[in-house]
Design a protein around this motif. Structure first.
Motif, PDB file in Angstrom:
ATOM      1  N   THR A  63     -10.298   7.672   3.230  1.00 21.93           N
ATOM      2  CA  THR A  63      -9.179   8.425   3.804  1.00 21.93           C
ATOM      3  C   THR A  63      -8.624   7.740   5.045  1.00 21.93           C
ATOM      4  O   THR A  63      -7.404   7.591   5.208  1.00 21.93           O
ATOM      5  N   GLN A 117      -6.958   4.202   4.056  1.00 23.35           N
ATOM      6  CA  GLN A 117      -6.031   4.161   2.930  1.00 23.35           C
ATOM      7  C   GLN A 117      -4.683   3.523   3.257  1.00 23.35           C
ATOM      8  O   GLN A 117      -4.123   2.789   2.426  1.00 23.35           O
ATOM      9  N   GLN A 157      -0.105   9.047   4.361  1.00 25.41           N
ATOM     10  CA  GLN A 157      -0.700   8.371   3.207  1.00 25.41           C
ATOM     11  C   GLN A 157       0.381   7.599   2.463  1.00 25.41           C
ATOM     12  O   GLN A 157       1.426   8.152   2.097  1.00 25.41           O
TER      13      GLN A 157
END
Length: 688
Positions: free
Chosen positions: A427, A430, A224
């Motif tokens: 998700t 991202q 991330q």
């Protein structure tokens, strides 16, 4: 029977299966759609989307499972066809309804089956089976062992198949798919059973790459990324398959071969990597940095992935006039983009090739767009990679549910499913820097609980803007106030905490003979010629630039980049063969920084004694022209008023700005002729 003999028998079985498969491949053919793209000819069972499918987390050890699979339409409650040949073949990853699948049928349920082997070097590793996307419900078996099921037509998922492999060498993979389409209340975008107008052919089954990957016992599952240009650093969080306490990771950021930052820290904790003097990512200069991520256990590397990131920021801010604007890297950049449905005539949801996938983005850039609104569909990861690489801002829609009778049909389970798929989209996508906005709902289609879901999205990703509803059902939350206007344009008023955008407008329909899906076509406003399209399009954008200043638009989205089936609102035909606007003119229409090309009226003609010619441009820059066919420059004649042409001439004209920037050249040929004498009719006949 000795071991050697057993081995020979097994080898003959595998070899015969291979020969059978090879023969079947030679017999396989794609079906024909009403029109096909030029890339369809490049698709074959041994040449179908072989590129690495996950550019943001790359490993070396992987096997592509795209190609011919066995296939059969299924009945409800049918038992899995373990060990049984299926009657048809399908080319994965094309949905069964598409021409390139080789099936071109629609059904709610189907079986997929194939075999595979894994390299001997993978014996001590975990083996993952990845699906890019399957529409809509998927159940998976390996060697008769059910691995589980997944619901959601747009998000990637995987299964650890290691324990199901056992000691055998050849493995049987069976997949069951179920897609209710019109009978369901699940996210499905523009898919319908009876397509027409703005709704298109449904897709069912596997429509993105299927692949195997070898990993260690503990491995990286997500990277991330959060760039911070104000603090000149990258914030990164690494998650793994097993949450082992004190497991560490090392990360290096590189600009080519040059190390620009590195850090070490714990998994599941935010790690800060300084990136001083960072080059900022913009559509004009899409700079990407490489990442090397290593997972450590007691100092030993147990997993590693390659990735990339961009230093860019998207936010709201005030311009010099105090108007709330969408900001890129703390600067107001007016965003102009097309609506992009992501449909192909031959592959439907799946582009025929990676080159085709890239082509639409390249053409959008050539036409002068700096943004694309990905409309009620999620693309394969490689589409976002190309946006990152080529420099294209992306508004990402959550795929809608059907607008028909939604309120009366939705159950609590349907609502939970929508939210689950919304979370999965955010998700999964991202890490891609090109995405700058999440669009939760489109025009009220299946809209519910808007305030809570908008807040949820903002909580999950505070680094991007959130549009609660593009179109007519604004709930006064999020970062954006968005209206639609056909043909428009129009503009909402910016608010103190929300920027104003025109989420859809235009829809100028122009069918091009020989490049349409059907004889009967549809557009929001039907036009008859490319000249009429050009004039109406220029008029629309003249009004757009006025709305940018008053009341203060931050962005516009034109409907749309290509025709789709019976809808002919595209700037390109559905097969991508014809671009309906002149590219240089389109670039000028889409930017107030570009010099507008001139228009010559009439655009060439025969004449007798004299002819009057007018030259104009959209932004009133100085026009220079020649009469002898030579290229005009600042030493050429300056256009002031209409010309009276009395001899053969080739007029060449271009606009030149005060800073010396030049437009493209426009030309028109004028030929002088003479009146021919009349013919004396023979006796007994009169003229007529």
């Amino acid at each position: 029977m000795n071991t050697h003999a057993i081995f020979n028998v097994i080898w003959l079985i595998v070899l015969s299966a291979f020969i059978s498969c090879s023969s079947a491949e030679s017999d396989w053919q794609a079906k024909s759609a009403p029109i096909m793209s030029r890339w369809a000819e490049e698709v074959s069972p041994d040449h179908v989307h072989q590129e690495y499918p996950r550019p943001q987390m790359v490993r070396d050890e992987w096997i592509n499972l795209n190609g011919l699979w066995q296939f059969a339409i299924a009945d409800i409650d049918e038992t899995p066809p373990f060990g049984n040949e299926l009657p048809e073949q399908i080319l994965v990853p094309f949905a069964m309804e598409s021409a390139l699948s080789g099936v071109q049928q629609s059904a709610q349920r189907a079986w997929y089956r194939r075999s595979f082997t894994v390299p001997a070097t993978w014996e001590s590793k975990r083996v993952l089976l990845h699906f890019g996307a399957v529409d809509w419900q998927t159940r998976v078996w390996i060697n008769k062992v059910e691995l589980g099921q997944h619901r959601g037509g747009y998000d990637a998922f995987c299964f650890d198949i290691t324990d199901a492999l056992g000691d055998q060498k050849l493995h049987e993979l069976v997949v069951h798919v179920y897609d209710p389409t019109d009978d369901g209340v699940n996210p499905r975008g523009k898919q319908v059973g009876d397509p027409s107008g703005i709704f298109y052919t449904a897709v069912t089954g596997i429509w993105q790459t299927v692949w195997l990957e070898a990993v260690g016992k503990n491995y990286i599952t997500s990277v991330q990324l959060q760039p911070d240009i104000d603090e000149q650093m990258l914030k990164i969080k690494i998650q793994t398959s097993h949450d082992v306490k004190d497991l560490r990771t090392t990360i290096q950021a590189l600009d080519g071969d040059k190390l620009v930052g590195e850090a070490e820290g714990l998994i599941n904790h935010t790690i800060h990597i300084p990136v001083s003097g960072a080059k900022l990512w913009t559509p004009d200069n899409p700079v990407l940095y490489d990442l090397r991520v290593r997972l450590l256990d007691n100092g030993n590397v147990i997993d590693s992935v390659e990735s990339y990131f961009a230093m860019r920021k998207i936010s709201l801010g005030k311009d010099d006039q105090g108007i709330t604007r969408m900001m890129l890297n703390n600067q107001f950049v007016f965003q102009v983009g097309p609506l992009d449905q992501g449909y192909w005539p031959d592959g439907l949801y799946t582009a025929p090739t990676d080159e085709a996938l890239r082509y639409d983005i390249e053409m959008a850039k050539k036409l002068g767009f700096n943004m694309i609104r990905k409309h009620t569909k999620v693309e394969p990861f490689r589409w976002y990679y190309w946006c990152d690489k080529l420099g294209m801002l992306v508004w990402q829609d959550m795929p809608s549910v059907s607008p028909d009778n939604f309120v009366n049909r939705q159950t609590p389970e349907d609502a939970r499913q929508f939210e689950q798929e919304l979370k999965a989209m955010i998700t999964n996508l991202q890490p891609f820097p090109s995405i700058i906005m999440w669009v939760v709902f489109n025009e009220g289609w299946g809209q519910f609980d808007t305030e809570r879901l908008t807040a949820l999205v903002k909580q999950m990703d505070p680094t991007r803007l959130v549009n609660n509803a593009s179109g007519w059902t604004d709930k006064h939350v999020g970062d954006i106030i968005d209206i639609h206007s056909y043909p428009g344009p129009d503009a909402p008023y910016p608010e103190e905490a929300r920027a104003a955008v025109l989420g859809e407008f235009g829809g100028l329909g122009l069918p091009i003979a020989g490049h349409t899906w059907t004889i009967q076509n549809w557009g929001y406003l039907n036009l008859k010629s490319r000249e009429e399209l050009r004039d109406r399009y220029e008029q629309l954008f003249d009004e757009v630039w006025a709305l940018k200043d008053e009341p203060g638009l931050s962005a516009v989205v034109y409907t749309q980049i290509t025709d789709v089936e019976t809808e002919t609102n595209g700037l390109m035909t559905y097969d991508r063969e014809i671009i309906k606007l002149d590219i240089n003119e389109a670039r000028a229409f889409h930017s107030d920084r570009l010099i507008s090309p001139p228009t010559i009226e009439p655009n060439g003609s025969l004449f007798l004694d004299t002819i009057q010619v007018s030259i104009s441009n959209r932004k009133h820059e100085t026009i220079y022209y020649t009469l002898d066919g030579s290229d005009p420059d600042e030493r050429s004649l300056t256009y002031e008023s209409h010309l009276i042409v009395d001899h053969e001439a080739v007029i060449m004209a271009r606009s030149i700005g005060v800073d010396g920037r030049m437009s493209s050249i426009k030309s028109a040929r004028f030929e002088k002729t003479t009146m021919q004498k009349g013919v004396t009719p023979p006796a007994g006949l009169s003229a007529g």
